[in-house]
Design a protein around this motif. Structure first.
Motif, mmCIF file in Angstrom:
data_model
loop_
_atom_site.group_PDB
_atom_site.id
_atom_site.type_symbol
_atom_site.label_atom_id
_atom_site.label_comp_id
_atom_site.label_asym_id
_atom_site.label_seq_id
_atom_site.Cartn_x
_atom_site.Cartn_y
_atom_site.Cartn_z
ATOM 1 N N GLN A 159 29.082 29.583 49.516
ATOM 2 C CA GLN A 159 28.833 29.732 48.083
ATOM 3 C C GLN A 159 30.116 29.633 47.279
ATOM 4 N N GLY A 160 29.971 29.264 46.005
ATOM 5 C CA GLY A 160 31.119 29.183 45.123
ATOM 6 C C GLY A 160 30.690 28.780 43.729
ATOM 7 N N ILE A 161 31.609 28.873 42.765
ATOM 8 C CA ILE A 161 31.328 28.527 41.373
ATOM 9 C C ILE A 161 32.569 27.897 40.758
ATOM 10 N N ARG A 162 32.368 26.924 39.862
ATOM 11 C CA ARG A 162 33.445 26.192 39.191
ATOM 12 C C ARG A 162 33.065 26.029 37.731
ATOM 13 N N LEU A 163 33.991 26.355 36.816
ATOM 14 C CA LEU A 163 33.749 26.230 35.387
ATOM 15 C C LEU A 163 34.874 25.415 34.756
ATOM 16 N N VAL A 164 34.507 24.535 33.823
ATOM 17 C CA VAL A 164 35.478 23.666 33.157
ATOM 18 C C VAL A 164 35.378 23.871 31.652
ATOM 19 N N ALA A 196 26.715 33.487 36.276
ATOM 20 C CA ALA A 196 27.026 32.529 35.214
ATOM 21 C C ALA A 196 26.843 33.176 33.848
ATOM 22 N N ARG A 197 25.775 33.943 33.670
ATOM 23 C CA ARG A 197 25.541 34.658 32.415
ATOM 24 C C ARG A 197 26.678 35.636 32.138
ATOM 25 N N PHE A 198 27.095 36.347 33.178
ATOM 26 C CA PHE A 198 28.164 37.335 33.068
ATOM 27 C C PHE A 198 29.483 36.674 32.655
ATOM 28 N N LEU A 199 29.831 35.565 33.311
ATOM 29 C CA LEU A 199 31.091 34.888 33.024
ATOM 30 C C LEU A 199 31.086 34.242 31.641
ATOM 31 N N LYS A 212 36.357 36.263 34.776
ATOM 32 C CA LYS A 212 35.828 36.761 33.510
ATOM 33 C C LYS A 212 36.964 37.120 32.545
ATOM 34 N N GLN A 213 38.001 37.755 33.042
ATOM 35 C CA GLN A 213 39.128 38.158 32.199
ATOM 36 C C GLN A 213 39.833 36.945 31.597
ATOM 37 N N LYS A 214 40.007 35.892 32.392
ATOM 38 C CA LYS A 214 40.682 34.697 31.895
ATOM 39 C C LYS A 214 39.819 33.937 30.883
ATOM 40 N N ILE A 215 38.510 33.909 31.136
ATOM 41 C CA ILE A 215 37.608 33.255 30.188
ATOM 42 C C ILE A 215 37.589 34.011 28.870
ATOM 43 N N ASP A 216 37.469 35.336 28.944
ATOM 44 C CA ASP A 216 37.439 36.152 27.729
ATOM 45 C C ASP A 216 38.761 36.075 26.950
ATOM 46 N N ALA A 217 39.860 35.861 27.674
ATOM 47 C CA ALA A 217 41.167 35.751 27.022
ATOM 48 C C ALA A 217 41.362 34.383 26.368
ATOM 49 N N GLY A 218 40.443 33.458 26.611
ATOM 50 C CA GLY A 218 40.541 32.136 26.012
ATOM 51 C C GLY A 218 41.404 31.161 26.776
ATOM 52 N N ASP A 219 41.783 31.492 28.008
ATOM 53 C CA ASP A 219 42.670 30.624 28.777
ATOM 54 C C ASP A 219 42.052 29.251 29.047
ATOM 55 N N LEU A 220 40.730 29.186 29.165
ATOM 56 C CA LEU A 220 40.056 27.924 29.458
ATOM 57 C C LEU A 220 39.498 27.272 28.199
ATOM 58 N N GLY A 221 39.610 27.942 27.061
ATOM 59 C CA GLY A 221 38.958 27.445 25.861
ATOM 60 C C GLY A 221 37.444 27.574 25.996
ATOM 61 N N LYS A 222 36.706 26.865 25.188
ATOM 62 C CA LYS A 222 35.247 26.900 25.262
ATOM 63 C C LYS A 222 34.782 26.238 26.558
ATOM 64 N N ILE A 223 33.970 26.951 27.324
ATOM 65 C CA ILE A 223 33.448 26.387 28.569
ATOM 66 C C ILE A 223 32.426 25.307 28.232
ATOM 67 N N GLN A 224 32.633 24.115 28.762
ATOM 68 C CA GLN A 224 31.714 23.006 28.503
ATOM 69 C C GLN A 224 30.661 22.854 29.602
ATOM 70 N N TYR A 225 31.113 22.925 30.867
ATOM 71 C CA TYR A 225 30.147 22.753 31.952
ATOM 72 C C TYR A 225 30.650 23.451 33.206
ATOM 73 N N GLY A 226 29.762 23.601 34.164
ATOM 74 C CA GLY A 226 30.131 24.241 35.421
ATOM 75 C C GLY A 226 29.180 23.857 36.535
ATOM 76 N N TYR A 227 29.493 24.353 37.713
ATOM 77 C CA TYR A 227 28.728 24.026 38.908
ATOM 78 C C TYR A 227 28.799 25.193 39.875
ATOM 79 N N SER A 228 27.700 25.527 40.508
ATOM 80 C CA SER A 228 27.717 26.547 41.559
ATOM 81 C C SER A 228 26.858 26.080 42.724
ATOM 82 N N HIS A 229 27.181 26.586 43.895
ATOM 83 C CA HIS A 229 26.376 26.266 45.081
ATOM 84 C C HIS A 229 26.189 27.530 45.904
#
Length: 300
Positions: free
Chosen positions: A186-191, A125-128, A76-93
């Motif tokens: 379980q796990g989650i991946r965001l791009v 996912a909503r939180f991230l 969450k911290q890295k996403i909020d800091a903009g390290d990944l830019g705008k999240i386009q898609y992701g996957y969780s299991h």
């Protein structure tokens, strides 16, 4: 208990369909509460419960403990800091060994069982992403569990569109063999436009072992619960499985010391419970109709 004791707060850990009446009663008596996820099995029930708590001015917190996982907080911290830019898609299991539906909950109705495992990752996912779901399309498979008399899906695949334009695919199943190394995988991946990030909640480089009294390898998630002995020799526990409950106790003490709900800052609220159930209910409706389900954008 509420009638006989002067309770500061309660935790509600009954089976999912029985949260509603207890929450409504607690609200009517002015009792603060922590409720296990899902808040309710219907969106309408979540709305009633949240509105009752708001009207009574009591705390209604939902135990979405994956928000308290140190690995997810780092994401969450890295996403909020903009390290990944705008999240386009992701996957969780999220995949359970077959013992969960077959041996633990064989008497549950399918609608109860299907709702349970996914809420955590819908909320995560909503939180991230800092976003709410607006549409979903889902497919599922049946067969293995029905052969044991358990009337529910073996697996469900759902793709959710969020109001920030991101899409996340959620795969869940309840048919991993008994020999799998953990009860849940379980796990989650965001791009994003600038990078990607993933967290395998099962394989974190923690303890694995093989013992004669258990089948196969066993993997322990020490982030969920860590046992320690302090300098006074007392046994204490840490980890996100405890911290989500401790956060409710902290919030409760703020209120008991004269603070207001507005002073609590961010916590998994009844509104978060509504949004997670909205996605889960949309998944089930999509499974029934075979089509895309649009969510209402109504805000509480």
């Amino acid at each position: 208990m509420i009638e006989k004791e002067n309770l500061d707060g309660v935790t509600i850990v009954t089976p999912d369909p029985f949260h509603h009446d207890i929450v409504m009663h607690c609200a009517s008596t002015g009792t603060h509460m922590l409720c296990e996820k899902p808040l309710d099995v219907t969106v309408e029930g979540c709305l009633e419960m949240t509105e009752a708590a708001d009207k009574a001015g009591v705390l209604l917190q939902v135990d979405f403990h994956k928000r308290y996982d140190e690995y997810h907080i780092a994401m969450k911290q890295k996403i909020d800091a903009g390290d990944l830019g705008k999240i386009q898609y992701g996957y969780s299991h999220m995949e359970d060994r077959i013992e969960v539906p077959k041996d633990w909950f064989p008497g549950w109705r399918a609608s109860r069982l299907r709702l349970v495992p996914r809420h955590h990752f819908y909320d995560l996912a909503r939180f991230l992403l800092g976003a709410n779901g607006v549409a979903v399309w889902a497919t599922g498979a049946k067969g293995r569990l029905e052969s044991f008399g358990v009337n529910t899906w073996d697996s469900i695949s759902a793709k959710v569109l969020f109001d920030n334009g991101s899409t996340v695919a959620f795969d869940t199943s309840w048919i991993l063999p008994y020999e799998f190394e953990a009860v849940v995988n379980q796990g989650i991946r965001l791009v994003g436009e600038l990078g990607m990030m993933e967290c395998d909640s099962q394989d974190r480089g923690t303890i694995t072992c093989c013992a004669g009294d258990k089948p196969g390898m066993q993997t322990h998630n020490k982030s969920f619960l860590r046992q320690k002995i302090d300098k006074q020799g007392r046994e204490i526990f840490e980890g996100y499985g405890m911290e989500s409950i401790a956060d409710f106790a902290y919030n409760l003490n703020v209120l008991l010391d004269g603070g207001t709900i507005a002073d609590l800052g961010d916590y998994p609220s009844g509104q978060d419970g509504i949004e997670a159930t909205k996605i889960a209910a949309g998944v089930h409706k999509s499974l029934e109709t075979g089509g895309i389900v649009q969510f209402s954008l109504r805000s509480h």
